[in-house]
Design a protein around this motif. Structure first.
Motif, PDB file in Angstrom:
ATOM      1  N   ILE A   5      24.435  28.345 -86.282  1.00 22.08           N
ATOM      2  CA  ILE A   5      24.919  29.713 -87.006  1.00 22.08           C
ATOM      3  C   ILE A   5      24.306  30.888 -86.072  1.00 22.08           C
ATOM      4  O   ILE A   5      23.338  30.771 -85.438  1.00 22.08           O
ATOM      5  CB  ILE A   5      24.242  29.703 -88.440  1.00 22.08           C
ATOM      6  N   ILE A   6      25.163  31.774 -86.255  1.00 17.44           N
ATOM      7  CA  ILE A   6      24.726  33.320 -85.482  1.00 17.44           C
ATOM      8  C   ILE A   6      24.417  34.065 -86.618  1.00 17.44           C
ATOM      9  O   ILE A   6      24.913  34.200 -87.795  1.00 17.44           O
ATOM     10  CB  ILE A   6      25.977  33.914 -85.017  1.00 17.44           C
ATOM     11  N   SER A   7      23.009  34.653 -86.435  1.00 16.00           N
ATOM     12  CA  SER A   7      22.384  35.316 -87.710  1.00 16.00           C
ATOM     13  C   SER A   7      22.562  36.930 -87.198  1.00 16.00           C
ATOM     14  O   SER A   7      21.882  37.105 -86.197  1.00 16.00           O
ATOM     15  CB  SER A   7      21.005  34.941 -87.934  1.00 16.00           C
ATOM     16  N   LEU A   8      23.085  37.845 -87.887  1.00 17.77           N
ATOM     17  CA  LEU A   8      23.104  39.181 -87.620  1.00 17.77           C
ATOM     18  C   LEU A   8      22.683  40.103 -88.768  1.00 17.77           C
ATOM     19  O   LEU A   8      22.656  39.701 -90.011  1.00 17.77           O
ATOM     20  CB  LEU A   8      24.770  39.562 -87.362  1.00 17.77           C
ATOM     21  N   ASP A   9      22.112  41.227 -88.293  1.00 13.61           N
ATOM     22  CA  ASP A   9      21.709  42.214 -88.975  1.00 13.61           C
ATOM     23  C   ASP A   9      23.100  42.798 -89.695  1.00 13.61           C
ATOM     24  O   ASP A   9      24.029  43.031 -88.926  1.00 13.61           O
ATOM     25  CB  ASP A   9      20.890  43.412 -88.411  1.00 13.61           C
TER      26      ASP A   9
ATOM     27  N   CYS B   6      12.062  38.493 -79.137  1.00 13.90           N
ATOM     28  CA  CYS B   6      13.336  38.519 -79.454  1.00 13.90           C
ATOM     29  C   CYS B   6      13.771  39.258 -80.832  1.00 13.90           C
ATOM     30  O   CYS B   6      13.184  39.081 -81.758  1.00 13.90           O
ATOM     31  CB  CYS B   6      14.086  37.349 -79.436  1.00 13.90           C
ATOM     32  N   ASN B   7      14.482  40.419 -80.567  1.00 14.26           N
ATOM     33  CA  ASN B   7      14.923  41.102 -81.813  1.00 14.26           C
ATOM     34  C   ASN B   7      15.555  40.322 -82.724  1.00 14.26           C
ATOM     35  O   ASN B   7      16.796  39.534 -82.398  1.00 14.26           O
ATOM     36  CB  ASN B   7      15.796  42.199 -81.402  1.00 14.26           C
ATOM     37  N   ALA B   8      15.261  40.514 -84.177  1.00 15.49           N
ATOM     38  CA  ALA B   8      15.772  39.648 -85.166  1.00 15.49           C
ATOM     39  C   ALA B   8      17.322  39.930 -85.549  1.00 15.49           C
ATOM     40  O   ALA B   8      17.752  39.404 -86.472  1.00 15.49           O
ATOM     41  CB  ALA B   8      14.969  39.621 -86.360  1.00 15.49           C
ATOM     42  N   GLY B   9      17.800  41.028 -84.859  1.00 14.07           N
ATOM     43  CA  GLY B   9      19.161  41.599 -85.067  1.00 14.07           C
ATOM     44  C   GLY B   9      20.333  40.713 -84.876  1.00 14.07           C
ATOM     45  O   GLY B   9      21.356  40.615 -85.516  1.00 14.07           O
ATOM     46  N   MET B  10      20.043  39.801 -83.890  1.00 11.49           N
ATOM     47  CA  MET B  10      20.788  38.610 -83.707  1.00 11.49           C
ATOM     48  C   MET B  10      20.051  37.340 -83.133  1.00 11.49           C
ATOM     49  O   MET B  10      19.248  37.373 -82.011  1.00 11.49           O
ATOM     50  CB  MET B  10      21.885  39.145 -82.406  1.00 11.49           C
ATOM     51  N   TYR B  11      20.227  36.438 -83.804  1.00 13.45           N
ATOM     52  CA  TYR B  11      19.893  34.949 -83.353  1.00 13.45           C
ATOM     53  C   TYR B  11      20.949  34.073 -83.319  1.00 13.45           C
ATOM     54  O   TYR B  11      21.667  34.107 -84.079  1.00 13.45           O
ATOM     55  CB  TYR B  11      18.730  34.670 -84.481  1.00 13.45           C
TER      56      TYR B  11
END
Length: 342
Positions: free
Chosen positions: A109-113, A160-165
């Motif tokens: 999965i791609i997690s996005l803010d 790494c910024n949590a806005g995109m994992y």
């Protein structure tokens, strides 16, 4: 739902207040990835109203895409510990339990803010060979002092910024990352220490060197859009970061932009009259959402906040960078320490 190159899974955490912002991100994803066979969007629902849920569902239906709402668990109940609250963990704490709340058949999965926009095709990101890394992200130039003082990390740590994992949920579940994150937080709380960076701190600290670092075009942030490369390095003083050529390439070929709040931008991207450099793109995608005919979101900053923004822009940019560096490295950590002691 076995991993397939043309079946993409994306998750967001959103409250009702940010449902419009989340809609803009989702529609940008749909608009720029019409070639994909399937896009499944999972929205971690932090009390979104039924009206706004229907808006998001109707929007997805227009693109023949899927949106599923998953209720945000009460952290005290999920962890069986009263110290685990939204206040202590942050509203986006669900990123630390995705392996448990995303359906078990979803393997990647791609997690996005919510405050991201997808400006290009996600195929390259989605099909990244993760080589047994549980999570991949983009270095956010945290800076060596901030890493030590506010994130409880070593000065040369990967952050790494949590806005995109990009997350390999199969590896996550097999290796029990939810419990590892839980134990890290519990140990901090047992010592009376608060989280300085919420899920970013936890994931960065626990995953450590198993975090895979991706090119910056997959999460280009406000900082990199407002400052030149030299200004950025002077402001943050990182030990490790991308080269000037890598940042230039990311600006020229951005796949995902993260419109983070930033002291040198007067108004957030979703506010009327925003000076954010990506505001035109936001307006473009907002016009494709069910919120298109509504007034733009507004904020009600205090007098102190207004004056701070005014002062930052009144002084020469070079001086603002020097003072901003001092505030970030010396003033903010003291305020957070005071919060911990209260």
């Amino acid at each position: 739902m076995k991993f397939q190159s043309d079946v993409v899974n994306v998750t967001y955490c959103s409250s009702d207040l940010f449902s419009e912002v989340c809609a803009v991100s989702i529609v940008s994803l749909f608009e720029n990835n019409k070639h994909l066979k399937t896009i499944n969007v999972f929205v971690i629902d932090d009390n979104i109203t039924e009206t706004n849920k229907k808006r998001l569902l109707d929007m997805a239906m227009q693109y023949k895409r899927n949106v599923t709402f998953l209720p945000l668990p009460n952290p005290a109940e999920f962890y069986d510990d009263d110290r685990f609250t939204i206040k202590s963990l942050g509203h986006t704490y669900a990123r630390m339990i995705l392996g448990d709340i995303i359906p078990p058949e979803v393997e990647r999965i791609i997690s996005l803010d919510s405050d991201t926009m997808v400006l290009g095709k996600v195929d390259e990101l989605w099909n990244t060979d993760m080589k047994n890394h549980p999570i991949a992200g983009v270095d956010d130039c945290m800076g060596q002092v901030a890493l030590v003082k506010t994130q409880h990390l070593k000065a040369d740590s990967i952050h790494c910024n949590a806005g995109m994992y990009l997350i390999d949920l199969s590896t996550w579940r097999k290796e029990g990352w939810t419990e590892q994150f839980h134990q890290y937080i519990k140990n901090l709380f047992d010592k009376g220490i608060a989280l300085g960076g919420y899920e970013e701190e936890v994931i960065t600290k626990v995953v450590g060197e198993r975090m895979m670092v991706l090119p910056p075009k997959f999460n280009l942030m406000t900082l990199e859009q407002v400052f030149t490369y030299k200004e950025l390095l002077k402001f943050r003083e990182p030990i490790h970061y991308y080269t000037e050529e890598e940042i230039a390439e990311a600006k020229a070929n951005t796949v995902i932009t993260h419109t983070t709040n930033f002291f040198y931008v007067r108004k957030r991207i979703y506010e009327e009259g925003s000076d954010h450099p990506m505001r035109p793109q936001y307006e473009k995608y907002r016009a494709l959402t069910p919120w298109k005919n509504e007034p733009a979101m507004t904020a009600t900053p205090t007098f102190k906040q207004k004056m701070q923004k005014y002062v930052w822009h009144m002084m020469p940019k070079s001086l603002a960078i020097v003072i901003g560096n001092y505030v970030r490295n010396e003033v903010r950590p003291r305020l957070e320490k005071k919060r911990d002691d209260e």
